[in-house]
Design a protein around this motif. Structure first.
Motif, PDB file in Angstrom:
ATOM      1  N   HIS A 128       5.238   8.895   4.067  1.00 16.58           N
ATOM      2  CA  HIS A 128       4.527   7.847   4.159  1.00 16.58           C
ATOM      3  C   HIS A 128       4.144   6.987   6.367  1.00 16.58           C
ATOM      4  CE1 HIS A 128       4.692   8.367  -0.424  1.00 16.58           C
ATOM      5  NE2 HIS A 128       6.040   7.841  -0.119  1.00 16.58           N
ATOM      6  N   HIS A 139       1.815   5.455  -5.664  1.00 10.94           N
ATOM      7  CA  HIS A 139       1.619   7.470  -6.353  1.00 10.94           C
ATOM      8  C   HIS A 139       1.424   6.296  -7.821  1.00 10.94           C
ATOM      9  CE1 HIS A 139       4.948   8.198  -5.768  1.00 10.94           C
ATOM     10  NE2 HIS A 139       5.021   7.791  -4.784  1.00 10.94           N
ATOM     11  N   SER A 198       4.915   4.549  -8.912  1.00  5.02           N
ATOM     12  CA  SER A 198       5.262   3.764  -7.573  1.00  5.02           C
ATOM     13  C   SER A 198       4.385   2.330  -7.065  1.00  5.02           C
ATOM     14  CB  SER A 198       5.461   4.051  -6.598  1.00  5.02           C
ATOM     15  OG  SER A 198       4.245   5.068  -5.731  1.00  5.02           O
ATOM     16  N   HIS A 205       9.005   0.919  -0.239  1.00  5.62           N
ATOM     17  CA  HIS A 205       8.263   1.449  -1.455  1.00  5.62           C
ATOM     18  C   HIS A 205       9.514   2.065  -2.646  1.00  5.62           C
ATOM     19  CE1 HIS A 205       6.042   5.045  -2.820  1.00  5.62           C
ATOM     20  NE2 HIS A 205       7.104   6.130  -2.668  1.00  5.62           N
ATOM     21  N   ASP A 222       9.884   3.811  -5.920  1.00  5.19           N
ATOM     22  CA  ASP A 222       9.365   4.835  -7.033  1.00  5.19           C
ATOM     23  C   ASP A 222       9.991   4.826  -7.916  1.00  5.19           C
ATOM     24  OD1 ASP A 222       9.134   7.235  -4.585  1.00  5.19           O
ATOM     25  OD2 ASP A 222       7.664   6.532  -5.313  1.00  5.19           O
TER      26      ASP A 222
END
Ligand code: G6C
Ligand code: FE2
Length: 352
Positions: free
Chosen positions: A105, A266, A303, A319, A321
């Motif tokens: 990322h 994502h 995410s 971030h 997930d």
């Protein structure tokens, strides 16, 4: 269980061979003081056993005053490579980079890949690397799932717990992870075995209900209290409510004081049968980044935050997930996962 240096080196030889490492290749091992020395040694030794020219690029660790915890995926985008063109060139000079630091990322990772250099991320503990050793069949199955995903215009997720989420697709590419970097410019992560894309900007809508047993990374916690409900409008999480887990998630995301942290990032599903939902509960928080949770067969993984990996405008460091169980995932109303079991495409399934 502990894994010996010789066993780990053999596993690296297997994965680097799958990653097309041979006597024509150069391999740069990117490391820092926190890299697992067994992994660094195994990557170097295995490269030389395959006849490649290996070298190490060592960078000091990067820390940021807003980062919390040691998980390498918790704070992304800004890395030790940021603003370091000399080190970036040293990495671009290689055919393959074995990343034991975590460049994921980051815009720098994209620049390295654009030069044709391949990157293989390897930061999980040797026990996980050994248990989820990748295979050509993993690649065949994950790539089989790519085809309907790339063709789809809409993505929908439902669950008995109340999830009803949808997004449009097509603006961003599908990214597959099967555990080895075998094509020019490819990034991959060992261990893995899943695929994902990003919602078209502003298109994610609906409700995601994290039920008991769903996982919050990088917290490395299973939802155990009341379900957590995320209400999503125009691509962003607008409300987070539920019990303790919801309050904790709200508090953590607010800490970054960045509206982009609430963007949906994502979205995809897991195809790795050797990844276990239970594995996270057997490790301390600093042992691993939790790839079992991201990759377990039949999960729905979404995410939040950055989309720099596919040239998107959001480079936010926060971030999350969040892998979920028992969901049904539809591509243009064609089910690929039903209540946590992979149903299509047939070529992506395993015989359970
Ligand atoms: O393999 C990974 C790991 C983290 C992540 O955010 C994506 N893929
Ligand atoms: Fe992610």
């Amino acid at each position: 269980m502990p894994v010996s240096q010789s066993e780990l080196t053999q596993h690296f030889e297997h994965v680097l061979k799958l990653s097309r490492v041979d006597e024509t290749q150069s391999v740069a091992v990117l490391k820092s003081h926190y890299s697992n020395p067994f992994i660094v040694t195994a990557a170097m030794e295995a490269s030389y056993r395959l006849g490649a020219k290996a070298y190490a690029v060592e960078l000091p660790a990067f820390n940021h005053r807003t980062a919390m915890g040691n998980d390498l995926t918790a704070y992304v985008g800004h890395t030790a490579l940021t603003g370091h063109p000399a080190a970036q060139q040293a990495l671009m000079a290689a055919d393959l980079v074995v990343d034991t630091m975590m460049l994921l990322h980051s815009p720098e990772q994209e620049a390295i890949l654009e030069s044709g250099t391949r990157i293989l991320l390897a930061v999980e503990p040797p026990e996980m690397l050994a248990r989820m050793l990748p295979s050509e069949d993993d690649k065949r199955r994950v790539e089989a799932a790519r085809q309907p995903f790339e063709a789809a215009e809409s993505f929908r997720v439902t669950s008995a717990a109340g999830t009803d989420f949808r997004a449009s697709l097509g603006q961003y590419p599908v990214v597959t992870e099967y555990g080895f970097a075998d094509e020019p410019g490819r990034w991959d992560h060992w261990p893995s075995g899943f695929l994902f894309s990003w919602p078209n900007e502003g298109s994610a809508e609906g409700k995601l209900v994290l039920d008991v047993g769903d996982i919050l990374l990088p917290f490395k916690t299973y939802v155990r209290d009341k379900p957590v409900t995320l209400e999503i409008e125009e691509g962003f999480i607008r409300r987070i409510h539920g019990g303790f887990d919801a309050e904790y998630l709200r508090e953590y995301m607010a800490h970054f004081k960045d509206p982009d942290v609430y963007a949906i990032s994502h979205i995809g599903w897991g195809l790795q049968p050797r990844a276990q939902w239970t594995a996270l509960g057997l490790h301390d928080k600093n042992d691993a980044i939790g790839m079992d949770a991201r990759a377990f067969y039949g999960n729905f993984l979404f995410s939040t935050g950055p989309n720099t990996e596919v040239g998107g405008p959001r480079n936010t460091p926060c971030h999350m997930d969040i892998p979920m169980r028992h969901c049904s995932v539809y591509l243009d109303d064609q089910a690929v996962v039903v209540e946590g079991d992979v149903v299509a495409p047939e070529a992506s399934r395993i015989e359970t």
